[in-house]
Design an enzyme around this catalytic site. Sequence first.
Site, PDB file in Angstrom:
ATOM      1  N   THR A  27       0.867  -1.176   0.000  1.00  0.00           N
ATOM      2  CA  THR A  27       0.000   0.000   0.000  1.00  0.00           C
ATOM      3  C   THR A  27       0.904   1.227   0.000  1.00  0.00           C
ATOM      4  OG1 THR A  27      -2.029   0.937   0.921  1.00  0.00           O
ATOM      5  CG2 THR A  27      -0.369   0.219   2.522  1.00  0.00           C
ATOM      6  N   CYS A  33      -2.668   7.385   8.174  1.00  0.00           N
ATOM      7  CA  CYS A  33      -3.248   6.041   8.108  1.00  0.00           C
ATOM      8  C   CYS A  33      -2.233   5.019   8.626  1.00  0.00           C
ATOM      9  CB  CYS A  33      -3.617   5.682   6.669  1.00  0.00           C
ATOM     10  SG  CYS A  33      -4.837   6.781   5.926  1.00  0.00           S
ATOM     11  N   HIS A  50      -5.421  -1.031   5.140  1.00  0.00           N
ATOM     12  CA  HIS A  50      -5.016   0.378   5.138  1.00  0.00           C
ATOM     13  C   HIS A  50      -6.050   1.132   5.991  1.00  0.00           C
ATOM     14  CE1 HIS A  50      -3.192   3.859   2.597  1.00  0.00           C
ATOM     15  NE2 HIS A  50      -3.886   4.418   3.566  1.00  0.00           N
TER      16      HIS A  50
END
Lengths: 166, 210
Positions: A27, A33, A50
């Site tokens: 990711t 995040c 995520h």
Amino acid sequence: MIESVSTVIKVGIAQMDIVKSPHTIRTSGLGSCVGVVLYDEFKGIAGLIHVMLPDSSLSRSDSLNVAKFADTAIPAMLEQLKREGVHPFRLKAKIAGGSQMFQFATNRESMRIGPRNVEAVKQQLKNFSIPIVAEDTGGNSGRTIEFDTANSLLQIRTVNQGVKEI
Amino acid sequence: MSFKNNITSVHLDVLKEIGNIGAAHAATALSNLLNTKIDMKVPYVKMASFNEIMEFVGGAESVVVSIYLRIEGDATGGMFFILSVEQANHFIRKLIHDDKFDFQDTNVSDMGISAMQELGNILSGSYLSSLSDFTGLKIQPTPPALTVDMFGAIISYGLIELSQIGDHAIVIDTTIFEEHMEGSESVHGHFFLLPDPESFETIFSALGVL
């Protein structure tokens, strides 16, 4: 002869997916995040989430995207992994992200979202007794992460500190 | 509150006009500051999913120089001014008369940083004050914060408020560029205006299109 070619599975923001050996999963551009990897090293299978927000109680929407919140994403990922025949007690976790991308004085709670995401993820993992074997959290840099099922290493790339593996 | 379903093309046109007026004033300010001609493109207004937004400006991993501020007052939201590293270097070199300045140096000069912050201040200030004049709404910017990092890591920060409502955002994207540098994709600066969900009603009713 069949060669096994390793491909990269990409996970977007507020999304999650599963990968099996010999493939990798990644990711990009994690800021506040948190990227959560749950893996079973014997089966060569891993899930990557995520996470964008700490708690689904923050949602003001009718339809809930379970992958977005720490408290709904981790149980949902466990269910997915169970369906793949993974026993939860064999799972380990590696986590990265939760930065404070901008520093400025404001009373808005959302500005502290990075540390709150990390706390919420850790609480969930504790609830399910999943050990965190490595983490690279906090700070003020963005991260791109990629987990390799072959060696259970999480590669972390930042703009200023290059690449490292945990 | 599903603002996603209630936005019509009239609303999008109004938001386009906001991007137009704001960026035109900002482009003039930049043009005066650098003594060079700055042009702008027709604003791009789109209801985009978070993952589509992450692919703007070269993708989630591309390194950009970004000024971010929160808008407070009658209407709230986030605003980004995003430049490629080359374009930011080019502007700052001109401003501080230092040909070697580089945002990707390990020791970026304080002079350059504060020049970039000031640039962000001036541009976002002129964008927002024209927006305020146009809508009659009282809005104030927070002091801008500067960061050089991956685009995805930066823009996702501005999506936190919106992410509590859904997985989409209305992005008002206006591109500005230095006239003789046009043609190269990397030299464009972007203004991203991301109003908070509850502010759309305020903006639309201020402009009589609710």
